[in-house]
Design an enzyme around this catalytic site. Sequence first.
Site, short mmCIF file in Angstrom:
data_model
loop_
_atom_site.label_atom_id
_atom_site.label_comp_id
_atom_site.label_asym_id
_atom_site.label_seq_id
_atom_site.Cartn_x
_atom_site.Cartn_y
_atom_site.Cartn_z
N ASP A 109 0.86 -1.18 0.00
CA ASP A 109 0.00 0.00 0.00
C ASP A 109 0.90 1.24 0.00
O ASP A 109 1.66 1.45 0.96
CB ASP A 109 -0.87 -0.06 1.27
CG ASP A 109 -1.81 1.12 1.39
OD1 ASP A 109 -1.66 2.10 0.63
OD2 ASP A 109 -2.69 1.06 2.25
N MET A 110 0.82 2.02 -1.06
CA MET A 110 1.72 3.18 -1.19
C MET A 110 1.51 4.22 -0.09
O MET A 110 2.36 5.07 0.13
CB MET A 110 1.56 3.83 -2.56
CG MET A 110 0.20 4.44 -2.81
SD MET A 110 0.03 4.99 -4.51
CE MET A 110 -1.75 5.21 -4.62
N HIS A 127 -3.62 11.95 -10.11
CA HIS A 127 -4.91 12.56 -10.49
C HIS A 127 -6.10 11.78 -9.92
O HIS A 127 -7.22 12.28 -9.92
CB HIS A 127 -5.00 12.75 -12.03
CG HIS A 127 -5.42 11.55 -12.80
ND1 HIS A 127 -6.08 11.64 -14.02
CD2 HIS A 127 -5.26 10.22 -12.57
CE1 HIS A 127 -6.31 10.42 -14.47
NE2 HIS A 127 -5.83 9.55 -13.63
C1 LIG Z 1 -5.04 4.57 -12.90
S1 LIG Z 1 -4.17 3.13 -12.40
C2 LIG Z 1 -2.52 3.49 -13.00
C3 LIG Z 1 -1.72 2.24 -13.25
C4 LIG Z 1 -0.33 2.50 -13.85
N1 LIG Z 1 0.41 3.47 -13.09
C5 LIG Z 1 -0.45 2.91 -15.28
O1 LIG Z 1 -0.43 4.12 -15.59
O2 LIG Z 1 -0.60 2.03 -16.13
C6 LIG Z 1 -3.96 3.41 -10.65
C7 LIG Z 1 -3.28 2.25 -9.93
O3 LIG Z 1 -3.19 2.60 -8.54
C8 LIG Z 1 -3.27 1.41 -7.81
N2 LIG Z 1 -3.53 1.72 -6.40
C9 LIG Z 1 -4.66 2.25 -5.87
N3 LIG Z 1 -4.51 2.40 -4.54
C10 LIG Z 1 -3.26 1.95 -4.23
C11 LIG Z 1 -2.52 1.85 -3.01
N4 LIG Z 1 -3.06 2.25 -1.85
N5 LIG Z 1 -1.26 1.36 -3.05
C12 LIG Z 1 -0.71 0.93 -4.23
N6 LIG Z 1 -1.37 1.01 -5.42
C13 LIG Z 1 -2.62 1.52 -5.42
C14 LIG Z 1 -4.40 0.68 -8.51
O4 LIG Z 1 -4.46 -0.69 -8.17
C15 LIG Z 1 -4.04 0.94 -9.97
O5 LIG Z 1 -3.19 -0.07 -10.49
#
Ligand SMILES: C[S@@+](CC[C@H](N)C(=O)[O-])C[C@H]1O[C@@H](n2cnc3c(N)ncnc32)[C@H](O)[C@@H]1O
Length: 222
Positions: A109-110, A127
Site C-alpha cells: 500500500d503506497m 490525479h
Molecule cells: C489509474 S491506475 C494506474 C496504473 C499504472 N500506473 C499505469 O499508468 O498504467 C492506478 C493504480 O493505482 C493502484 N492503487 C490504488 N490504490 C493503491 C494503493 N493504496 N497502493 C498501491 N497502489 C494503489 C491501482 O491498483 C491501480 O493499479
Amino acid sequence: MLADEHSTSLFKKAHGLTFWEMADKNDSFNQSINNAMVSDSNFLMDIILRECGDVFLGINSLIDVAGGHGGAASAIAKAFPQMKCTVLDLPHVVEEAPTDDHVSFISGDMFKYIPPADALFLKWVFHDWGDEDCVKILKKCKEAIPPREAGGKVIIVDMVVGSGPNEIVTRETQVFFDLFIMFLEGIEREEFEWKNIFMQAGFSEYKIISMLGVRSVIELYP
Ligand SMILES: C[S@@+](CC[C@H](N)C(=O)[O-])C[C@H]1O[C@@H](n2cnc3c(N)ncnc32)[C@H](O)[C@@H]1O
C-alpha cells in the site's frame, strides 16, 4: 487506506465502495482496469522514451508505484536493461500480474510504505486522489529516495491543466478528464496546484515537460 466517510466520490455513492475496493471485490472489473492501463502504457511509453528518455539516464533502481500490471515498467526496463525495475501495487493487482523477465512485482500500500530506490515513477496515479492523499503519497515517496545529490528523484506522468498546445482538442480533452476524474474524487491540476502539493510534501524543485497535449512528464527533486 482509502476514501473516508466524508467521501464525495460519485462512484462510492453509487456502489458503496471506492473504485479500488471494487477492483478488489470484482475480478472482471479488476482485469478491465489492469488491461486498460497496460494498453495506455503501450501507447504512451514509446512516445515518452523517445521524446524524453533522458529523464531515466543514470538510474540504477526504479519503482513504478501503483504501476498496475507493469506496462510502463516493462517498457522502461527494456529501454534501460541495466536498471532494476519493480512494480508496487495492491495485492489483488499483483496476484494477477503477468510474469515479466524484466520486472519484479511487490504487493503493498503506497500510503503505508514504498521500498527504497534511486527513482520512483508514478503514471496516472496522483490525479486519482485529492490533495491531502497526494501529500501523504508524496511524503512516502520522499522517504524512499536518496537525496538529490545522490540521484534521488520522482518521475510523474500525469495531466498538467493548461500545459500543451492551446488548441480546441486539448481544451476538450481537459474538460473530458475533469468530468471523468470527479467520479473518483480525483483532481486534474494546474501547475500551481501541483507545486502546492509538492512543496507541502517537502520537495524542493520540479520541472514540467509537456509531452502529449495536456499529458506531461514531471521531474520532482527532494
Ligand atoms: C489509474 S491506475 C494506474 C496504473 C499504472 N500506473 C499505469 O499508468 O498504467 C492506478 C493504480 O493505482 C493502484 N492503487 C490504488 N490504490 C493503491 C494503493 N493504496 N497502493 C498501491 N497502489 C494503489 C491501482 O491498483 C491501480 O493499479
